[in-house]
Design a protein around this motif. Structure first.
Motif, mmCIF file in Angstrom:
data_model
loop_
_atom_site.group_PDB
_atom_site.id
_atom_site.type_symbol
_atom_site.label_atom_id
_atom_site.label_comp_id
_atom_site.label_asym_id
_atom_site.label_seq_id
_atom_site.Cartn_x
_atom_site.Cartn_y
_atom_site.Cartn_z
ATOM 1 N N UNK A 9 43.552 31.125 72.825
ATOM 2 C CA UNK A 9 43.778 32.475 72.286
ATOM 3 C C UNK A 9 42.976 32.692 71.012
ATOM 4 N N UNK A 10 42.963 31.681 70.146
ATOM 5 C CA UNK A 10 42.170 31.803 68.913
ATOM 6 C C UNK A 10 40.693 31.935 69.238
ATOM 7 N N UNK A 11 40.201 31.139 70.182
ATOM 8 C CA UNK A 11 38.788 31.228 70.580
ATOM 9 C C UNK A 11 38.445 32.627 71.068
ATOM 10 N N UNK A 13 40.047 35.440 70.494
ATOM 11 C CA UNK A 13 40.200 36.428 69.424
ATOM 12 C C UNK A 13 39.024 36.379 68.449
ATOM 13 N N UNK A 14 38.656 35.181 68.007
ATOM 14 C CA UNK A 14 37.536 35.084 67.073
ATOM 15 C C UNK A 14 36.221 35.501 67.728
ATOM 16 N N UNK A 15 36.046 35.173 68.999
ATOM 17 C CA UNK A 15 34.835 35.608 69.713
ATOM 18 C C UNK A 15 34.810 37.131 69.816
ATOM 19 N N UNK A 16 35.951 37.734 70.093
ATOM 20 C CA UNK A 16 36.017 39.193 70.182
ATOM 21 C C UNK A 16 35.688 39.833 68.835
ATOM 22 N N UNK A 17 36.177 39.232 67.760
ATOM 23 C CA UNK A 17 35.953 39.794 66.426
ATOM 24 C C UNK A 17 34.565 39.507 65.876
ATOM 25 N N UNK A 18 33.775 38.717 66.589
ATOM 26 C CA UNK A 18 32.419 38.409 66.132
ATOM 27 C C UNK A 18 31.496 39.622 66.244
ATOM 28 N N UNK A 19 31.873 40.599 67.030
ATOM 29 C CA UNK A 19 31.038 41.775 67.244
ATOM 30 C C UNK A 19 31.432 42.898 66.274
ATOM 31 N N UNK A 20 30.456 43.498 65.577
ATOM 32 C CA UNK A 20 30.781 44.542 64.598
ATOM 33 C C UNK A 20 31.419 45.794 65.216
ATOM 34 N N UNK A 21 31.055 46.142 66.427
ATOM 35 C CA UNK A 21 31.672 47.306 67.076
ATOM 36 C C UNK A 21 33.150 47.031 67.329
ATOM 37 N N UNK A 22 33.462 45.849 67.807
ATOM 38 C CA UNK A 22 34.863 45.515 68.069
ATOM 39 C C UNK A 22 35.667 45.453 66.774
ATOM 40 N N UNK A 23 35.055 44.946 65.697
ATOM 41 C CA UNK A 23 35.760 44.952 64.402
ATOM 42 C C UNK A 23 36.022 46.382 63.952
ATOM 43 N N UNK A 24 35.066 47.269 64.181
ATOM 44 C CA UNK A 24 35.249 48.684 63.818
ATOM 45 C C UNK A 24 36.353 49.317 64.664
ATOM 46 N N UNK A 25 36.435 48.950 65.930
ATOM 47 C CA UNK A 25 37.506 49.464 66.784
ATOM 48 C C UNK A 25 38.869 48.992 66.277
ATOM 49 N N UNK A 58 41.190 43.601 74.711
ATOM 50 C CA UNK A 58 42.416 43.436 75.506
ATOM 51 C C UNK A 58 42.546 42.001 76.020
ATOM 52 N N UNK A 59 41.447 41.447 76.514
ATOM 53 C CA UNK A 59 41.471 40.067 77.019
ATOM 54 C C UNK A 59 41.836 39.090 75.910
ATOM 55 N N UNK A 60 41.441 39.413 74.685
ATOM 56 C CA UNK A 60 41.771 38.570 73.531
ATOM 57 C C UNK A 60 43.177 38.883 72.999
ATOM 58 N N UNK A 86 47.807 33.659 60.157
ATOM 59 C CA UNK A 86 48.559 32.424 59.900
ATOM 60 C C UNK A 86 47.666 31.199 60.033
ATOM 61 N N UNK A 87 46.815 31.201 61.039
ATOM 62 C CA UNK A 87 45.900 30.074 61.252
ATOM 63 C C UNK A 87 44.941 29.952 60.069
#
Length: 114
Positions: A9-11, A13-25, A58-60, A86-87
């Motif tokens: 789950x952490x992998x 989530x962090x992979x999803x957040x690596x993209x600036x568009x997804x962080x903006x979303x 969503x997958x993350x 928390x991590x």
């Protein structure tokens, strides 16, 4: 919970957040729910591209979607973000403790030099 599940789950989530568009979303959804059309407005990419970014989030498990008649709003999953926080905090606290110990050692060395 099995550690491997948490790691996966952490992998994701962090992979999803690596993209600036997804962080903006995620930043936009922190202010409240929004549809794909509303989320796509500020970007110069297609709605299909925004939809793909939403699928990754969503997958993350960082966001969820619900149905409200014809609307399918996206919602931030605060619990998933709390898990990430928390991590991170666990390792931040360890680093802070090490710095405090180093500061104490340096201060005692300074006192000895006087």
């Amino acid at each position: 919970m099995v550690v491997d599940e948490l790691d996966e789950r952490l992998d994701r989530a962090f992979a999803a957040l690596a993209d600036p568009v997804r962080r903006a979303l995620i930043a936009r959804l922190s202010r409240g729910e929004a549809t794909v059309n509303e989320l796509a407005e500020p970007f110069s990419i297609t709605k299909q591209a925004v939809s793909r970014h939403i699928q990754v989030l969503e997958a993350a498990r960082l966001i969820t979607r619900s149905r409200d008649a014809q609307r399918r709003p996206c919602h931030l999953n605060a619990a998933a973000l709390e898990e990430l926080t928390s991590w991170i905090d666990r390792y931040r606290l360890v680093a802070e403790q090490r710095h405090r110990r180093l500061d104490a050692v340096l201060e005692s060395m300074k006192e000895q030099d006087k």
